[in-house]
Motif scaffolding. Sequence first.
Motif, PDB file in Angstrom:
ATOM      1  N   ASP A 171      12.835 -19.972   1.720  1.00 11.42           N
ATOM      2  CA  ASP A 171      12.452 -18.713   1.079  1.00 11.42           C
ATOM      3  C   ASP A 171      10.955 -18.476   1.216  1.00 11.42           C
ATOM      4  OD1 ASP A 171      15.034 -18.105   0.070  1.00 11.42           O
ATOM      5  OD2 ASP A 171      14.725 -19.576  -1.516  1.00 11.42           O
ATOM      6  N   VAL A 172      10.597 -17.202   1.471  1.00 16.42           N
ATOM      7  CA  VAL A 172       9.208 -16.782   1.593  1.00 16.42           C
ATOM      8  C   VAL A 172       8.862 -15.929   0.379  1.00 16.42           C
ATOM      9  CG1 VAL A 172       7.568 -15.482   3.002  1.00 16.42           C
ATOM     10  CG2 VAL A 172       9.427 -16.705   4.100  1.00 16.42           C
ATOM     11  N   SER A 173       7.712 -16.170  -0.238  1.00 17.29           N
ATOM     12  CA  SER A 173       7.214 -15.314  -1.316  1.00 17.29           C
ATOM     13  C   SER A 173       5.698 -15.235  -1.193  1.00 17.29           C
ATOM     14  CB  SER A 173       7.620 -15.858  -2.679  1.00 17.29           C
ATOM     15  OG  SER A 173       7.058 -17.135  -2.893  1.00 17.29           O
ATOM     16  N   GLY A 174       5.091 -14.250  -1.837  1.00 15.52           N
ATOM     17  CA  GLY A 174       3.649 -14.126  -1.695  1.00 15.52           C
ATOM     18  C   GLY A 174       2.999 -13.246  -2.736  1.00 15.52           C
ATOM     19  N   HIS A 175       1.680 -13.279  -2.698  1.00 10.80           N
ATOM     20  CA  HIS A 175       0.821 -12.494  -3.595  1.00 10.80           C
ATOM     21  C   HIS A 175      -0.194 -11.751  -2.749  1.00 10.80           C
ATOM     22  CE1 HIS A 175       2.052 -15.058  -7.052  1.00 10.80           C
ATOM     23  NE2 HIS A 175       2.110 -15.991  -6.116  1.00 10.80           N
ATOM     24  N   SER A 176      -0.681 -10.621  -3.236  1.00 14.53           N
ATOM     25  CA  SER A 176      -1.781  -9.940  -2.567  1.00 14.53           C
ATOM     26  C   SER A 176      -2.685  -9.280  -3.601  1.00 14.53           C
ATOM     27  CB  SER A 176      -1.269  -8.909  -1.561  1.00 14.53           C
ATOM     28  OG  SER A 176      -0.508  -7.913  -2.197  1.00 14.53           O
ATOM     29  N   VAL A 177      -3.963  -9.237  -3.257  1.00 14.38           N
ATOM     30  CA  VAL A 177      -4.981  -8.588  -4.074  1.00 14.38           C
ATOM     31  C   VAL A 177      -5.709  -7.605  -3.161  1.00 14.38           C
ATOM     32  CG1 VAL A 177      -7.059  -8.915  -5.457  1.00 14.38           C
ATOM     33  CG2 VAL A 177      -5.255 -10.642  -5.518  1.00 14.38           C
ATOM     34  N   LEU A 178      -5.794  -6.353  -3.583  1.00 14.68           N
ATOM     35  CA  LEU A 178      -6.394  -5.313  -2.755  1.00 14.68           C
ATOM     36  C   LEU A 178      -7.416  -4.510  -3.537  1.00 14.68           C
ATOM     37  CD1 LEU A 178      -3.015  -3.972  -1.386  1.00 14.68           C
ATOM     38  CD2 LEU A 178      -4.734  -5.070   0.023  1.00 14.68           C
ATOM     39  N   GLY A 179      -8.343  -3.942  -2.806  1.00 15.43           N
ATOM     40  CA  GLY A 179      -9.238  -2.915  -3.331  1.00 15.43           C
ATOM     41  C   GLY A 179      -8.808  -1.607  -2.692  1.00 15.43           C
ATOM     42  N   ASP A 180      -8.438  -0.614  -3.480  1.00 14.28           N
ATOM     43  CA  ASP A 180      -7.867   0.624  -2.953  1.00 14.28           C
ATOM     44  C   ASP A 180      -8.805   1.806  -3.106  1.00 14.28           C
ATOM     45  OD1 ASP A 180      -5.433  -0.648  -2.360  1.00 14.28           O
ATOM     46  OD2 ASP A 180      -4.660  -0.258  -4.377  1.00 14.28           O
ATOM     47  N   ILE A 181      -8.690   2.721  -2.152  1.00 12.63           N
ATOM     48  CA  ILE A 181      -9.316   4.042  -2.232  1.00 12.63           C
ATOM     49  C   ILE A 181      -8.169   5.035  -2.165  1.00 12.63           C
ATOM     50  CG2 ILE A 181     -10.830   5.700  -1.097  1.00 12.63           C
ATOM     51  CD1 ILE A 181     -12.380   3.331   0.039  1.00 12.63           C
ATOM     52  N   ILE A 182      -8.122   5.949  -3.130  1.00 11.67           N
ATOM     53  CA  ILE A 182      -7.001   6.877  -3.237  1.00 11.67           C
ATOM     54  C   ILE A 182      -7.536   8.308  -3.251  1.00 11.67           C
ATOM     55  CG2 ILE A 182      -4.985   7.548  -4.610  1.00 11.67           C
ATOM     56  CD1 ILE A 182      -6.326   4.433  -5.744  1.00 11.67           C
ATOM     57  N   TRP A 183      -6.940   9.151  -2.418  1.00 14.27           N
ATOM     58  CA  TRP A 183      -7.260  10.577  -2.443  1.00 14.27           C
ATOM     59  C   TRP A 183      -6.082  11.288  -3.064  1.00 14.27           C
ATOM     60  CZ3 TRP A 183      -5.506  14.713   1.082  1.00 14.27           C
ATOM     61  CH2 TRP A 183      -6.146  15.931   0.806  1.00 14.27           C
ATOM     62  N   ARG A 184      -6.324  11.900  -4.234  1.00 14.38           N
ATOM     63  CA  ARG A 184      -5.279  12.618  -4.968  1.00 14.38           C
ATOM     64  C   ARG A 184      -5.646  14.098  -5.035  1.00 14.38           C
ATOM     65  NH1 ARG A 184      -1.732   9.708  -7.884  1.00 14.38           N
ATOM     66  NH2 ARG A 184      -2.141   7.517  -8.222  1.00 14.38           N
ATOM     67  N   PRO A 185      -5.214  14.872  -4.030  1.00 15.67           N
ATOM     68  CA  PRO A 185      -5.529  16.310  -4.081  1.00 15.67           C
ATOM     69  C   PRO A 185      -4.788  16.961  -5.247  1.00 15.67           C
ATOM     70  CG  PRO A 185      -3.983  15.858  -2.311  1.00 15.67           C
ATOM     71  CD  PRO A 185      -4.385  14.517  -2.895  1.00 15.67           C
ATOM     72  N   ASP A 186      -5.329  18.026  -5.741  1.00 16.56           N
ATOM     73  CA  ASP A 186      -4.764  18.701  -6.907  1.00 16.56           C
ATOM     74  C   ASP A 186      -3.700  19.708  -6.471  1.00 16.56           C
ATOM     75  OD1 ASP A 186      -4.536  18.937  -9.593  1.00 16.56           O
ATOM     76  OD2 ASP A 186      -6.278  20.257  -9.859  1.00 16.56           O
ATOM     77  N   ILE A 187      -2.616  19.189  -5.827  1.00 19.10           N
ATOM     78  CA  ILE A 187      -1.521  20.051  -5.381  1.00 19.10           C
ATOM     79  C   ILE A 187      -0.192  19.417  -5.761  1.00 19.10           C
ATOM     80  CG2 ILE A 187      -2.788  21.030  -3.417  1.00 19.10           C
ATOM     81  CD1 ILE A 187      -1.303  19.069  -1.598  1.00 19.10           C
ATOM     82  N   GLN A 188       0.850  20.251  -5.753  1.00 19.01           N
ATOM     83  CA  GLN A 188       2.207  19.751  -5.997  1.00 19.01           C
ATOM     84  C   GLN A 188       3.137  20.317  -4.945  1.00 19.01           C
ATOM     85  OE1 GLN A 188       4.075  19.723  -9.706  1.00 19.01           O
ATOM     86  NE2 GLN A 188       2.592  18.336 -10.596  1.00 19.01           N
ATOM     87  N   VAL A 189       4.061  19.467  -4.467  1.00 18.16           N
ATOM     88  CA  VAL A 189       5.058  19.869  -3.488  1.00 18.16           C
ATOM     89  C   VAL A 189       6.425  19.530  -4.072  1.00 18.16           C
ATOM     90  CG1 VAL A 189       5.933  19.503  -1.149  1.00 18.16           C
ATOM     91  CG2 VAL A 189       3.458  19.410  -1.590  1.00 18.16           C
ATOM     92  N   LEU A 190       7.216  20.547  -4.367  1.00 18.91           N
ATOM     93  CA  LEU A 190       8.543  20.359  -4.968  1.00 18.91           C
ATOM     94  C   LEU A 190       8.487  19.493  -6.226  1.00 18.91           C
ATOM     95  CD1 LEU A 190      10.563  19.730  -1.680  1.00 18.91           C
ATOM     96  CD2 LEU A 190      10.441  21.862  -2.998  1.00 18.91           C
ATOM     97  N   GLY A 191       7.457  19.657  -7.017  1.00 19.51           N
ATOM     98  CA  GLY A 191       7.320  18.913  -8.264  1.00 19.51           C
ATOM     99  C   GLY A 191       6.682  17.541  -8.116  1.00 19.51           C
ATOM    100  N   PHE A 192       6.344  17.134  -6.888  1.00 18.09           N
ATOM    101  CA  PHE A 192       5.709  15.836  -6.643  1.00 18.09           C
ATOM    102  C   PHE A 192       4.228  16.036  -6.334  1.00 18.09           C
ATOM    103  CE2 PHE A 192      10.149  15.133  -5.565  1.00 18.09           C
ATOM    104  CZ  PHE A 192      10.408  13.954  -6.233  1.00 18.09           C
ATOM    105  N   SER A 193       3.432  15.057  -6.699  1.00 15.00           N
ATOM    106  CA  SER A 193       1.996  15.078  -6.399  1.00 15.00           C
ATOM    107  C   SER A 193       1.710  14.065  -5.291  1.00 15.00           C
ATOM    108  CB  SER A 193       1.176  14.720  -7.637  1.00 15.00           C
ATOM    109  OG  SER A 193       1.417  15.647  -8.658  1.00 15.00           O
ATOM    110  N   PRO A 194       1.544  14.519  -4.042  1.00 14.20           N
ATOM    111  CA  PRO A 194       1.282  13.585  -2.943  1.00 14.20           C
ATOM    112  C   PRO A 194      -0.119  12.995  -3.038  1.00 14.20           C
ATOM    113  CG  PRO A 194       1.135  15.833  -2.162  1.00 14.20           C
ATOM    114  CD  PRO A 194       1.582  15.896  -3.590  1.00 14.20           C
ATOM    115  N   TYR A 195      -0.289  11.815  -2.457  1.00 11.89           N
ATOM    116  CA  TYR A 195      -1.605  11.194  -2.392  1.00 11.89           C
ATOM    117  C   TYR A 195      -1.686  10.311  -1.164  1.00 11.89           C
ATOM    118  CZ  TYR A 195       0.597   7.017  -4.421  1.00 11.89           C
ATOM    119  OH  TYR A 195       1.402   5.925  -4.662  1.00 11.89           O
ATOM    120  N   VAL A 196      -2.904   9.976  -0.767  1.00 11.77           N
ATOM    121  CA  VAL A 196      -3.142   9.093   0.368  1.00 11.77           C
ATOM    122  C   VAL A 196      -3.877   7.875  -0.167  1.00 11.77           C
ATOM    123  CG1 VAL A 196      -4.307   8.834   2.598  1.00 11.77           C
ATOM    124  CG2 VAL A 196      -3.296  11.043   1.956  1.00 11.77           C
ATOM    125  N   LEU A 197      -3.376   6.679   0.203  1.00 11.11           N
ATOM    126  CA  LEU A 197      -3.948   5.435  -0.312  1.00 11.11           C
ATOM    127  C   LEU A 197      -4.298   4.524   0.867  1.00 11.11           C
ATOM    128  CD1 LEU A 197      -2.890   3.406  -3.297  1.00 11.11           C
ATOM    129  CD2 LEU A 197      -2.844   2.251  -1.116  1.00 11.11           C
TER     130      LEU A 197
END
Length: 147
Positions: A94-120
């Motif tokens: 069995d394989v298992s793992g952990h990860s630690v990340l530093g993220d940059i997220i762009w959350r535009p102020d729009i909605q598409v079909l009730g969802f808020s898209p973002y880029v990470l």
Amino acid sequence: MGVSYQNVREDKGMRGLLVCLMLMFTSVLYADDAVVVQGGLLHTSNSNYGDGWTGLVRYEHRLLGSLWVGPEYAYHGSTLHYNGNDDAQVDYGDVSGHSVLGDIIWRPDIQVLGFSPYVLGGAGWSWWAFDVAPDTEALGILVDMGD
């Protein structure tokens, strides 16, 4: 990792379509802070890996306008690794793992079909553990996994 044992073919790694069913919950603490909790099931078709689960938690802080930053921790639950040859199927472990990340997220102020898209995007480090199956160990197959 390559293995040569009777009719056992060489392990080609993950192949096929990765299907990830995720549940995501976002809790906005304040206007400029949020906590994201995700969990889900991973399935890879036509592969040498079984199904597994994953979960993560991310803290987000609004840096400027639609730009957010934050740390993320994820755990990748135990996934069976095996030889997919039906004639001589071998359970490697069995394989298992952990990860630690530093993220940059762009959350535009729009909605598409009730969802808020973002880029990470992010950068980080992960480490993996391989719990070797008794049959694999008895065959003298060594598993060496790094970060």
